[in-house]
Design an enzyme around this catalytic site. Structure first.
Site, PDB file in Angstrom:
ATOM      1  N   ASP A  39     -38.918  14.964 -20.556  1.00 19.92           N
ATOM      2  CA  ASP A  39     -38.306  13.899 -20.802  1.00 19.92           C
ATOM      3  C   ASP A  39     -38.249  12.901 -19.583  1.00 19.92           C
ATOM      4  OD1 ASP A  39     -36.985  14.605 -23.099  1.00 19.92           O
ATOM      5  OD2 ASP A  39     -35.150  15.531 -22.294  1.00 19.92           O
ATOM      6  N   LYS A  61     -37.028   9.394 -23.560  1.00 20.10           N
ATOM      7  CA  LYS A  61     -36.273   8.275 -23.998  1.00 20.10           C
ATOM      8  C   LYS A  61     -35.236   7.496 -22.772  1.00 20.10           C
ATOM      9  CE  LYS A  61     -34.841  10.871 -28.163  1.00 20.10           C
ATOM     10  NZ  LYS A  61     -35.551  12.188 -27.523  1.00 20.10           N
ATOM     11  N   MET A 176     -24.688   7.844 -18.147  1.00 15.28           N
ATOM     12  CA  MET A 176     -25.172   6.738 -18.871  1.00 15.28           C
ATOM     13  C   MET A 176     -24.150   5.772 -19.215  1.00 15.28           C
ATOM     14  SD  MET A 176     -27.322   9.515 -21.563  1.00 15.28           S
ATOM     15  CE  MET A 176     -25.820  10.525 -22.065  1.00 15.28           C
TER      16      MET A 176
END
Length: 261
Positions: A39, A61, A176
């Protein structure tokens, strides 16, 4: 019965970024694996541990930029397990905490692929520890809530109920949340949360460029913008922020010392 020709996929937590925080088992698997799928939050220093013959595939991502859709990643893991004996799916933090590890494990199981989960240190815990903030404290905090500040559009329950999360004695750790910060702050304030409750924002925890911003809730958006705090960052809200041990100066692997605003 599982086909003996199929390999095993290990869902491995890479931790918060500092390679010294990898588990021993994760480190061993990276040196032995035939293929690794990693990732965006996996640090370069960790990828350097992968053996030279290993096939490395990036499926990271970022907000608005996905190199691979999730279903494509799921299918890729199945295909690799049909080609190789030992496949590592390397995820930042812990694979089962906001890492879609549950989705991938279920997909692999449904397709007859053996899966093993290797836990990692989740970034919410590491960020707090590396700047000396206790997430629990006998006086100030008896519980911790981990919550995502960014949700998928197709969830059955599409929104976090921010109004119920921040209770007295609870520390809120938001992953996030930078891109949705204004909404989060407004939700908490409208729920009656004290505008002066302490907040810490830790950017790039445990790796080069780590910074820690301390402020209060009603000044959070302004201070984040003023100091140009960007993702990836962890947001900690609660009275335990006031119990930060300011003398802590952890050594960051291949990194500069932490910066406080």
């Amino acid at each position: 019965m599982k086909d003996k020709q199929l390999g095993t996929v290990y869902l491995v937590g890479a931790g918060p970024g500092d390679p010294d925080l990898l588990t021993v088992k994760a480190s061993k698997l990276l040196k032995q694996c035939d293929a690794v799928v990693y990732d965006a939050l996996v640090s370069h220093e960790i990828l350097e541990l992968v053996n030279e013959k290993c096939k490395c595939i990036f499926v990271g991502k970022r907000k608005g930029h996905h190199s691979q859709p999730q279903l494509t990643t799921n299918s890729l893991l199945v295909d690799l397990a049909r080609q190789y004996k030992l496949v590592v799916r390397l995820k930042g933090g812990d694979p089962f905490i906001f890492g879609r590890g549950g989705e991938e494990a279920s997909y692999l199981y449904q397709h007859g692929i053996s899966v093993e989960i290797i836990p990692g240190i989740t970034s919410g815990m590491a960020a707090a520890a590396y700047v000396g903030i206790p997430l629990t404290h006998r006086i100030a905090g008896s519980s911790v809530t981990f919550v995502t500040g960014h949700e998928g559009k197709n969830k059955l329950r599409p929104s976090v109920n921010w109004k119920t999360l921040l209770q007295p004695g609870n520390t809120l750790v938001i992953y996030m949340g930078i891109h949705n910060l204004h909404f989060i702050v407004q939700e908490l304030l409208s729920a009656g949360c004290s505008p002066k409750i302490p907040v810490a924002v830790i950017q790039r925890a445990t790796v080069r460029g780590q910074r820690c911003l301390k402020t209060v809730l009603d000044a959070l958006v302004q201070e984040v913008e003023k100091n140009k705090v960007i993702a990836p960052s962890i947001i900690i809200i609660g009275e335990t922020v006031n119990y930060q041990i300011s003398s802590i100066s952890p050594t960051l692997s291949n990194a500069k010392m932490p910066i406080s605003f």
